[in-house]
Design an enzyme around this catalytic site. Structure first.
Site, PDB file in Angstrom:
ATOM      1  N   ARG A  68      46.234  30.969  11.261  1.00  0.00           N
ATOM      2  CA  ARG A  68      45.247  30.351  12.153  1.00  0.00           C
ATOM      3  C   ARG A  68      45.570  28.878  12.342  1.00  0.00           C
ATOM      4  O   ARG A  68      46.353  28.287  11.609  1.00  0.00           O
ATOM      5  CB  ARG A  68      43.834  30.491  11.554  1.00  0.00           C
ATOM      6  CG  ARG A  68      43.675  29.773  10.226  1.00  0.00           C
ATOM      7  CD  ARG A  68      42.231  29.544   9.848  1.00  0.00           C
ATOM      8  NE  ARG A  68      42.101  29.008   8.495  1.00  0.00           N
ATOM      9  CZ  ARG A  68      42.298  27.746   8.155  1.00  0.00           C
ATOM     10  NH1 ARG A  68      42.680  26.858   9.062  1.00  0.00           N
ATOM     11  NH2 ARG A  68      42.149  27.350   6.894  1.00  0.00           N
ATOM     12  N   GLY A  70      44.156  24.828  12.406  1.00  0.00           N
ATOM     13  CA  GLY A  70      43.302  24.080  11.500  1.00  0.00           C
ATOM     14  C   GLY A  70      43.965  23.825  10.158  1.00  0.00           C
ATOM     15  O   GLY A  70      45.075  24.283   9.881  1.00  0.00           O
ATOM     16  N   HIS A  75      36.041  29.159   1.978  1.00  0.00           N
ATOM     17  CA  HIS A  75      35.104  30.224   2.326  1.00  0.00           C
ATOM     18  C   HIS A  75      34.490  30.741   1.037  1.00  0.00           C
ATOM     19  O   HIS A  75      35.191  30.882   0.027  1.00  0.00           O
ATOM     20  CB  HIS A  75      35.812  31.379   3.031  1.00  0.00           C
ATOM     21  CG  HIS A  75      36.401  31.012   4.352  1.00  0.00           C
ATOM     22  ND1 HIS A  75      35.702  30.338   5.325  1.00  0.00           N
ATOM     23  CD2 HIS A  75      37.642  31.228   4.864  1.00  0.00           C
ATOM     24  CE1 HIS A  75      36.478  30.153   6.377  1.00  0.00           C
ATOM     25  NE2 HIS A  75      37.660  30.679   6.125  1.00  0.00           N
ATOM     26  N   ALA A 136      32.928  25.018  10.252  1.00  0.00           N
ATOM     27  CA  ALA A 136      34.372  24.875  10.459  1.00  0.00           C
ATOM     28  C   ALA A 136      34.869  25.921  11.449  1.00  0.00           C
ATOM     29  O   ALA A 136      34.298  27.005  11.574  1.00  0.00           O
ATOM     30  CB  ALA A 136      35.116  25.016   9.132  1.00  0.00           C
ATOM     31  N   LEU A 150      34.913  31.210  12.958  1.00  0.00           N
ATOM     32  CA  LEU A 150      34.070  30.112  12.485  1.00  0.00           C
ATOM     33  C   LEU A 150      33.429  30.435  11.144  1.00  0.00           C
ATOM     34  O   LEU A 150      33.275  31.597  10.780  1.00  0.00           O
ATOM     35  CB  LEU A 150      32.988  29.769  13.526  1.00  0.00           C
ATOM     36  CG  LEU A 150      31.917  30.816  13.850  1.00  0.00           C
ATOM     37  CD1 LEU A 150      30.778  30.810  12.832  1.00  0.00           C
ATOM     38  CD2 LEU A 150      31.353  30.576  15.244  1.00  0.00           C
ATOM     39  N   CYS A 167      39.448  20.386   5.951  1.00  0.00           N
ATOM     40  CA  CYS A 167      40.041  20.333   7.284  1.00  0.00           C
ATOM     41  C   CYS A 167      40.943  19.129   7.469  1.00  0.00           C
ATOM     42  O   CYS A 167      41.235  18.709   8.586  1.00  0.00           O
ATOM     43  CB  CYS A 167      38.953  20.370   8.367  1.00  0.00           C
ATOM     44  SG  CYS A 167      37.968  21.882   8.302  1.00  0.00           S
TER      45      CYS A 167
END
Length: 216
Positions: A68, A70, A75, A136, A150, A167
């Site tokens: 991904r 970013g 999480h 995020a 997200l 991030c």
């Protein structure tokens, strides 16, 4: 879907993305939570992990590298995650507008609880309450099909964020709906359903069918 191991969710996204490209399924939205997991984007900015890999296991956390966009993020339990598997061509969106609508999804949810959130400044994706990040975003787009998505902080253990530069942005904090709202929050299942409703409304979907994890 409840709590789903990160790698299991990743494999499911890959399968659904392949099926969406092949027109075997329509646009699909996964709603779930993860056990404690740190993920690094395709730029592999693992230097923003501030503890040795060896300490992760003792914390009960995992580290995974992904494709991904970013930077590094966390999480974990009490964080609402949406992974949209959608065709940008079919909904008439470019990548930038897609990300902006993901931001609006979280901004609208926060506003339902009296929390004024906004999109980040240039190069600061995600959603912020002043200089504290509450949501995020990290997406992957392959042949016009999206995956990843997200993560909105309902009430996660914010101590996990102390072990990373969230991030990749220095000198900014992390917050949660629990910390920012002046009202008592409902059950997390309700908040996650509200997040789905915000997504559906902002992206303009009309016909929505809810399915259990077992049928995916």
């Amino acid at each position: 879907m409840g709590t789903v191991n990160y790698l299991e969710a990743l494999k499911l996204q890959e399968k659904l993305t392949s099926d969406r490209k092949a027109l075997k399924i329509i646009d699909t939205l996964l709603s779930l939570q993860h056990p404690p997991t740190y993920t690094v984007g395709k730029r592999e900015t693992v230097h923003n992990l501030l503890i040795p890999d060896s300490e992760l296991k003792s914390m009960g956390a995992e580290l995974h590298y992904t494709q991904r966009g970013g930077d590094i993020t966390f999480h974990g339990p009490h964080q609402a995650i949406l992974y949209p598997i959608v065709s940008l061509r079919d909904i008439g969106l470019g990548a930038r507008m897609y990300v902006e609508k993901l931001e609006l999804t979280m901004i609208e949810l926060a506003s339902m609880y009296g929390v004024k959130a906004q999109a980040g400044q240039k190069c600061e994706t995600g959603v912020w309450v002043e200089d504290r990040k509450i949501g995020a975003i990290g997406v992957k787009i392959s042949s016009g099909i999206t995956s990843h998505g997200l993560a909105f902080n309902m009430d996660p253990d914010l101590n996990y964020f102390k072990h990373i530069v969230p991030c990749g942005i220095v000198d900014k904090g992390v917050t949660s709906l629990k910390n920012e709202a002046d009202v008592e929050l409902p059950a997390e299942e309700v908040i996650q359903e509200q997040l789905i409703a915000c997504f559906v409304r902002i992206f303009g979907y009309n016909d929505v069918v809810l399915k259990d994890k077992s049928v995916l």
